[in-house]
Design a protein around this motif. Structure first.
Motif, short mmCIF file in Angstrom:
data_model
loop_
_atom_site.label_atom_id
_atom_site.label_comp_id
_atom_site.label_asym_id
_atom_site.label_seq_id
_atom_site.Cartn_x
_atom_site.Cartn_y
_atom_site.Cartn_z
N ARG A 1 1.02 -1.22 -0.03
CA ARG A 1 0.08 0.00 -0.11
C ARG A 1 0.92 1.36 0.06
O ARG A 1 1.86 1.28 0.72
CB ARG A 1 -0.82 0.10 1.25
CG ARG A 1 -1.95 -1.01 1.08
CD ARG A 1 -2.79 -0.98 2.52
NE ARG A 1 -2.03 -1.48 3.48
CZ ARG A 1 -1.47 -0.88 4.62
NH1 ARG A 1 -1.83 0.44 4.70
NH2 ARG A 1 -1.01 -1.27 5.53
N ARG A 2 0.39 2.10 -0.73
CA ARG A 2 1.22 3.63 -0.80
C ARG A 2 0.05 4.78 -0.68
O ARG A 2 0.19 5.47 0.33
CB ARG A 2 1.99 3.30 -2.27
CG ARG A 2 2.76 4.83 -2.04
CD ARG A 2 3.65 5.15 -3.42
NE ARG A 2 4.43 6.30 -3.48
CZ ARG A 2 5.23 6.62 -4.54
NH1 ARG A 2 5.35 5.81 -5.52
NH2 ARG A 2 5.98 7.72 -4.31
N ALA A 3 -0.78 4.74 -1.61
CA ALA A 3 -1.83 5.68 -1.35
C ALA A 3 -2.84 5.38 -0.47
O ALA A 3 -3.60 6.50 0.20
CB ALA A 3 -2.50 6.08 -2.71
N VAL A 4 -3.31 4.11 -0.17
CA VAL A 4 -4.33 3.72 0.85
C VAL A 4 -3.74 3.28 2.01
O VAL A 4 -2.84 2.61 2.51
CB VAL A 4 -4.83 2.46 -0.07
CG1 VAL A 4 -6.27 2.01 0.67
CG2 VAL A 4 -5.67 2.76 -1.38
N PRO A 5 -4.47 3.93 3.13
CA PRO A 5 -4.07 3.49 4.56
C PRO A 5 -4.47 2.19 4.80
O PRO A 5 -5.23 1.49 4.39
CB PRO A 5 -4.87 4.69 5.50
CG PRO A 5 -5.27 5.71 4.37
CD PRO A 5 -5.34 5.11 3.00
N GLY A 6 -4.29 1.91 5.78
CA GLY A 6 -4.62 0.59 6.72
C GLY A 6 -5.82 0.51 7.43
O GLY A 6 -6.44 1.74 7.68
N SER A 7 -6.40 -0.66 7.89
CA SER A 7 -7.65 -0.62 8.55
C SER A 7 -7.46 -0.14 10.17
O SER A 7 -6.32 -0.32 10.62
CB SER A 7 -8.35 -1.78 8.39
OG SER A 7 -7.51 -3.15 8.83
N ALA A 8 -8.45 -0.03 10.59
CA ALA A 8 -8.36 0.38 12.21
C ALA A 8 -9.67 0.26 12.82
O ALA A 8 -10.86 0.59 12.14
CB ALA A 8 -7.97 1.55 12.55
N ARG A 9 -9.81 0.07 14.13
CA ARG A 9 -11.07 -0.12 14.94
C ARG A 9 -11.56 1.21 14.91
O ARG A 9 -10.92 2.43 15.10
CB ARG A 9 -10.87 -0.63 16.21
CG ARG A 9 -11.94 -0.91 16.90
CD ARG A 9 -11.84 -1.90 18.05
NE ARG A 9 -13.10 -2.24 18.65
CZ ARG A 9 -13.24 -3.05 19.65
NH1 ARG A 9 -12.27 -4.24 19.62
NH2 ARG A 9 -14.55 -3.52 20.12
N VAL A 10 -12.87 1.49 15.09
CA VAL A 10 -13.57 2.95 15.08
C VAL A 10 -14.37 2.73 16.32
O VAL A 10 -15.20 2.09 16.65
CB VAL A 10 -14.40 2.97 13.92
CG1 VAL A 10 -15.18 4.26 14.00
CG2 VAL A 10 -13.46 3.03 12.79
N ASP A 11 -14.35 3.77 16.96
CA ASP A 11 -15.39 4.42 18.11
C ASP A 11 -16.45 5.00 17.66
O ASP A 11 -16.19 6.36 17.40
CB ASP A 11 -14.63 4.94 19.30
CG ASP A 11 -15.47 5.16 20.45
OD1 ASP A 11 -16.73 4.97 20.40
OD2 ASP A 11 -15.02 6.00 21.34
N LEU A 12 -17.59 4.39 17.53
CA LEU A 12 -18.66 5.27 16.87
C LEU A 12 -19.27 6.24 17.62
O LEU A 12 -20.01 7.21 17.12
CB LEU A 12 -19.59 4.32 16.22
CG LEU A 12 -19.55 3.17 15.22
CD1 LEU A 12 -20.45 2.43 14.79
CD2 LEU A 12 -19.07 3.97 13.79
N MET A 13 -18.95 6.11 19.10
CA MET A 13 -19.76 7.10 19.87
C MET A 13 -18.97 8.46 19.65
O MET A 13 -19.56 9.50 19.77
CB MET A 13 -19.44 6.72 21.20
CG MET A 13 -20.36 5.27 21.66
SD MET A 13 -22.11 5.79 21.41
CE MET A 13 -22.38 6.70 22.82
N ASN A 14 -17.61 8.50 19.26
CA ASN A 14 -16.73 9.62 19.16
C ASN A 14 -16.52 9.80 17.71
O ASN A 14 -15.80 10.94 17.69
CB ASN A 14 -15.61 9.50 20.21
CG ASN A 14 -16.04 9.33 21.56
OD1 ASN A 14 -16.60 10.30 22.25
ND2 ASN A 14 -15.75 8.19 22.37
#
Length: 509
Positions: A119-132
């Motif tokens: 990957r160069r232009a595309v970031p990696g995945s991550a967990r998301v806190d939908l409350m914030n």
């Protein structure tokens, strides 16, 4: 606008969708004499009716199609680099609500997805806190686990035009609205008659007619050995914007399918897609049952439900998939297959994805011009040829160029400059410098002339829904003004201004 029109071509491509356009570009760049013929507008079928994603296909990991996912992920980076004006990285939020795939499965899938290709232009995945997180504002359940992963978005119709423009600049003859009606072999040369009675001669033919590939093989080329296609229609709806910010949503459904809700044209959201097997391309139509399915699927995740009244546009396309007996729509491969018709100097291309069109073209050229090197992976498409520093990728180079262009064109509304830049790329500069001319219903005469003279546009529909998506923005009066500019009598009365606009997928006439 077209290149040479020699009486004998090395290669004749039938079909002006993304596969045919990519093949024509690659072949012309390798020094072949090329002609491309298309029954309707360039990109007028499947290639302007996709979900407009350039992606590896996260869900294909469920079917262990690692090879397809890996090469599509690699190609995602290539397309973001060579067409930065019409593509960009797109974030997707994937909530883990009731009935979704197990969390461990999603985490494992995303881990693999991030690492199958560089990957160069595309970031990696991550967990998301939908409350914030801002993305959570649009979702009904903000307490569930969610992940953000990344793929890419591209203007599919403009990708077709850019490939055709580059093919023409390298000598190819591009003939839209001129179907191949018959072809015969004489002294090892194909003699092809077009709808306007014009005749072309070619040493080899590539049948890239998409959903009509089988029909072209049988009825035009007289060949009966092309494999059967599985035609799957995908319907989409466009609604008022559902306040996504910059993220898209990938929503898992109780039936095991997923649907996307994508930011679209700044003011709207694109929701799709369905998968419904049909018998013939002309049977494709957005059904009420599909609209109901998409609305229900979206509303399972949204805080503010959508209704039919929120729909402003709908369209349908047809995926020509390789028929694999015993497999359903979801399991059928999205990879391509190339059929070499023995002793006939002809190929038929079936299947494939928007993301991998360039690789498909390389596969074709490896068979018809094996001694010539591939070149398209590093050559920017027309419009994407912005200045770059050493080692700079296309996305960051385009952002810098766009900021400089906006500052330099201080006499124009920055929104207009950005619209034209994201549509035309570097071709916007001479238009802005020469002046855009009169306002035609919310568009400008100079850009209409550009689409007509340099992009093969012949009707208002070509401009409003394929060269641009301005049909969504300028209202019925604007669409009528553009139709008048093209010398057409609009069939859209003012009373229809608030009704959803529907585009069928049909064989161009």
């Amino acid at each position: 606008m077209d290149g040479r029109s020699d009486s004998l071509h090395d290669l004749l491509v039938i079909g002006g969708g993304i596969n045919g356009a990519g093949i024509a570009r690659d072949a012309a760049g390798r020094g072949l004499s090329v002609a491309l013929v298309e029954a309707g507008d360039l990109g007028g079928g499947t290639s302007s009716a996709s979900t407009k994603l350039i992606h590896g296909g996260l869900r294909y990991l469920e079917f262990y199609d690692f090879g397809l996912v890996r090469k599509a992920l690699k190609e995602r980076e290539v397309l973001l680099d060579i067409a930065p004006h019409i593509s960009w990285p797109q974030g997707f939020v994937l909530p883990q609500g009731a009935g979704a795939r197990p969390g461990w499965m999603v985490r494992a899938g995303l881990f693999l997805y991030d690492r199958l290709a560089r990957r160069r232009a595309v970031p990696g995945s991550a967990r998301v806190d939908l409350m914030n997180d801002r993305a959570g504002r649009a979702l009904a359940d903000k307490s569930v686990t969610a992940f953000r992963y990344w793929d890419g978005w591209v203007d599919d119709a403009r990708l077709v035009i850019a490939n055709c423009q580059d093919a023409a600049a390298r000598g190819a003859l591009i003939l839209p609205r001129n179907a191949a009606v018959s072809a015969t072999r004489q002294d090892d040369i194909w003699q092809v008659t077009l709808a306007d009675a014009r005749r072309l001669a070619a040493r080899r033919i590539v049948n890239a007619a998409g959903p009509w590939a089988g029909e072209v093989a049988r009825q035009v080329l007289g060949l009966n050995d092309a494999p059967a296609l599985k035609l799957v229609q995908g319907s989409h709806i466009v609604t008022r914007r559902v306040h996504l910010g910059r993220d898209a949503f990938m929503l898992q459904q109780p039936d095991g399918r997923i649907i996307f809700i994508l930011p679209y044209e700044h003011d709207f959201s694109l929701i799709g897609t369905t998968e419904k097997t049909i018998d013939a391309p002309g049977d494709a139509a957005v059904g009420d049952d599909e609209v109901d399915y998409l609305l229900a699927a979206a509303n399972r995740g949204l805080a503010r439900p959508l209704s039919a009244a929120d729909i402003v546009h709908r369209f349908v396309g047809v995926r020509p998939l390789v028929l694999e007996p015993g497999k359903g729509e979801r399991e059928t491969t999205r990879d391509w297959r190339i059929v070499e018709h023995d002793g006939m100097a002809a190929l038929t291309v079936i299947g494939g994805k928007l993301t991998t069109y360039r690789l498909l073209a390389e596969d074709v050229l490896a068979r018809v011009a094996s001694g010539k090197r591939g070149w398209t992976a590093t050559a920017p498409l027309p419009g994407g040829d912005v200045p770059r520093r050493a080692g700079q990728d296309g996305q960051s180079a385009f952002r810098e160029w766009l900021n400089q262009l906006t500052a330099a064109q201080e006499n124009y509304d920055p929104k207009l400059v950005r619209r034209l830049a994201h549509t035309l790329g570097t071709a916007a500069v001479p238009l802005l410098e020469a002046g855009l001319g009169p306002n035609i219903g919310g568009m400008f005469e100079a850009e209409l002339q550009h689409y007509r003279d340099r992009e093969w546009a012949a009707t208002a529909e070509d401009v409003l829904w394929r060269r641009t998506k301005m049909g969504l923005h300028i209202g019925v009066a604007g669409r009528q003004a553009v139709a008048r500019w093209f010398g057409e009598a609009s069939d859209e009365p003012p009373a229809q201004a608030e009704l959803p606009l529907t585009h069928r997928f049909d064989r161009p006439r």
